[in-house]
Design an enzyme around this catalytic site. Structure first.
Site, PDB file in Angstrom:
ATOM      1  N   ARG A 194       3.143 -40.013   3.000  1.00  0.00           N
ATOM      2  CA  ARG A 194       3.056 -39.552   4.566  1.00  0.00           C
ATOM      3  C   ARG A 194       3.489 -40.169   5.891  1.00  0.00           C
ATOM      4  O   ARG A 194       2.144 -40.243   5.934  1.00  0.00           O
ATOM      5  CB  ARG A 194       2.281 -38.220   4.180  1.00  0.00           C
ATOM      6  CG  ARG A 194       2.921 -36.899   5.688  1.00  0.00           C
ATOM      7  CD  ARG A 194       1.831 -35.638   5.428  1.00  0.00           C
ATOM      8  NE  ARG A 194       1.685 -35.191   3.682  1.00  0.00           N
ATOM      9  CZ  ARG A 194       0.446 -34.392   3.823  1.00  0.00           C
ATOM     10  NH1 ARG A 194      -0.511 -34.381   3.948  1.00  0.00           N
ATOM     11  NH2 ARG A 194       0.547 -33.974   2.429  1.00  0.00           N
ATOM     12  N   HIS A 254      -2.687 -39.317   3.354  1.00  0.00           N
ATOM     13  CA  HIS A 254      -1.539 -38.784   2.801  1.00  0.00           C
ATOM     14  C   HIS A 254      -0.905 -41.391   3.170  1.00  0.00           C
ATOM     15  O   HIS A 254      -0.060 -41.766   2.898  1.00  0.00           O
ATOM     16  CB  HIS A 254      -0.710 -37.923   2.839  1.00  0.00           C
ATOM     17  CG  HIS A 254      -0.324 -37.032   1.506  1.00  0.00           C
ATOM     18  ND1 HIS A 254      -0.270 -37.016   0.648  1.00  0.00           N
ATOM     19  CD2 HIS A 254      -1.203 -36.202   2.328  1.00  0.00           C
ATOM     20  CE1 HIS A 254      -0.561 -36.803  -0.007  1.00  0.00           C
ATOM     21  NE2 HIS A 254      -1.345 -35.549   0.486  1.00  0.00           N
ATOM     22  N   ASP A 265      -0.323 -35.879  -4.214  1.00  0.00           N
ATOM     23  CA  ASP A 265       0.206 -33.980  -4.379  1.00  0.00           C
ATOM     24  C   ASP A 265       0.694 -33.709  -5.766  1.00  0.00           C
ATOM     25  O   ASP A 265       2.251 -34.388  -5.809  1.00  0.00           O
ATOM     26  CB  ASP A 265       0.506 -33.224  -3.590  1.00  0.00           C
ATOM     27  CG  ASP A 265      -0.157 -33.289  -1.909  1.00  0.00           C
ATOM     28  OD1 ASP A 265      -1.737 -33.758  -2.255  1.00  0.00           O
ATOM     29  OD2 ASP A 265       0.332 -33.689  -1.006  1.00  0.00           O
ATOM     30  N   GLU A 295      -7.977 -28.041  -2.743  1.00  0.00           N
ATOM     31  CA  GLU A 295      -6.886 -28.446  -3.465  1.00  0.00           C
ATOM     32  C   GLU A 295      -6.553 -28.860  -5.226  1.00  0.00           C
ATOM     33  O   GLU A 295      -7.189 -30.030  -4.980  1.00  0.00           O
ATOM     34  CB  GLU A 295      -5.723 -28.941  -1.730  1.00  0.00           C
ATOM     35  CG  GLU A 295      -6.075 -28.369  -0.922  1.00  0.00           C
ATOM     36  CD  GLU A 295      -5.332 -28.928   0.369  1.00  0.00           C
ATOM     37  OE1 GLU A 295      -5.247 -29.195   1.490  1.00  0.00           O
ATOM     38  OE2 GLU A 295      -4.916 -30.220   0.260  1.00  0.00           O
ATOM     39  N   HIS A 299      -4.214 -32.018  -5.008  1.00  0.00           N
ATOM     40  CA  HIS A 299      -4.282 -33.471  -4.205  1.00  0.00           C
ATOM     41  C   HIS A 299      -5.631 -34.579  -4.563  1.00  0.00           C
ATOM     42  O   HIS A 299      -6.532 -34.036  -4.685  1.00  0.00           O
ATOM     43  CB  HIS A 299      -5.102 -33.313  -2.888  1.00  0.00           C
ATOM     44  CG  HIS A 299      -5.687 -33.775  -1.501  1.00  0.00           C
ATOM     45  ND1 HIS A 299      -4.560 -33.884  -0.154  1.00  0.00           N
ATOM     46  CD2 HIS A 299      -6.441 -34.696  -1.629  1.00  0.00           C
ATOM     47  CE1 HIS A 299      -4.855 -34.537  -0.280  1.00  0.00           C
ATOM     48  NE2 HIS A 299      -6.097 -35.294  -0.089  1.00  0.00           N
TER      49      HIS A 299
END
Length: 239
Positions: free
Chosen positions: A106, A150, A157, A218, A221
């Protein structure tokens, strides 16, 4: 009792987060402007038929628009991370399961886009799907933060698919969708059903066999531990 090194590892993973968990120290941002220059590999190149649904390259996400830096629905990871994930996929296929990837590397600019959205109290358009039980002001920093693991290229993910003999695959029931902000998405939430927790644990076991560790808030993740370059973040666009 856990060994001290195990405890340190758990803390480090808890700080690697996403949407993003808070981090103690800002990494340097590398000058690399392409995946190749940064030493990243494409998951599509390693596993041509890998299943992907890169949410931030489209509009089905908590912001409701394509996120800055996502110019294509592709998954890039640092090469050793991508290779480890490819091994997870190969092992799962032997048991009639596969991975479905929601996000990989990301760009830093994408995280900044998240932060701008989080600071706009007027934009509540996706609340019903992504944070129905929380006030938007509470999303930072537990779920959204200034820096994300990320961006270092070692975090992914994803979820599990169950496939039949004909190759048709369906997502397994994890109890929430991807990027659901709330307690029910915690990997060991007592409010998930036994089947949902079992599915989450199956994903965790498959990922842990190749060195990935889960962020416990999460279920989707995972970060490869130890990270190949924990002090470096990247901002080249996903193309």
């Amino acid at each position: 009792m856990r060994r001290l090194s195990d405890a340190v590892l758990i803390v480090a993973i808890a700080l690697s987060g996403c949407a993003s968990a808070p981090e103690a120290r800002a990494p340097r941002i590398a000058a690399a402007d392409t995946a190749d220059a940064a030493g990243f590999a494409s998951m599509r190149a390693l596993v041509p038929d890998i299943r992907m649904e890169i949410r931030y390259a489209g509009t089905h996400n908590f912001v409701g628009t394509r996120i800055e830096g996502y110019e294509a629905p592709e998954c890039y990871l640092l090469r050793p991370v991508a290779q480890a994930l490819a091994r997870v996929e190969r092992t799962l296929r032997e048991a009639g399961r596969r991975l479905l990837i929601y996000d990989c590397y990301r760009p830093v600019r994408a995280v900044a886009h998240f932060m701008r959205w989080a600071g706009d109290a007027r934009d509540q358009a996706r609340k019903a799907e992504f944070y129905p039980e929380l006030d938007k002001s509470r999303l930072v920093p537990q779920y959204i933060a200034e820096r994300s693991g990320h961006s270092r290229g070692a975090t992914v993910d994803l979820t599990l698919l169950r496939c039949d003999a004909g190759g048709s695959c369906m997502p397994m029931d994890m109890g929430t969708g991807f990027d659901y902000f709330g307690e029910l998405a915690h990997t060991d939430s007592p409010n998930a059903t036994p089947e949902q927790r079992g599915n989450r644990h199956a994903l965790r076991a498959a990922m842990e066999r190749e060195g990935f560790r889960n962020y416990p808030d999460e279920w989707w993740h995972y970060t490869l531990a130890p990270e190949p370059s924990p002090e470096t973040a990247y901002d080249f666009p996903v193309r």
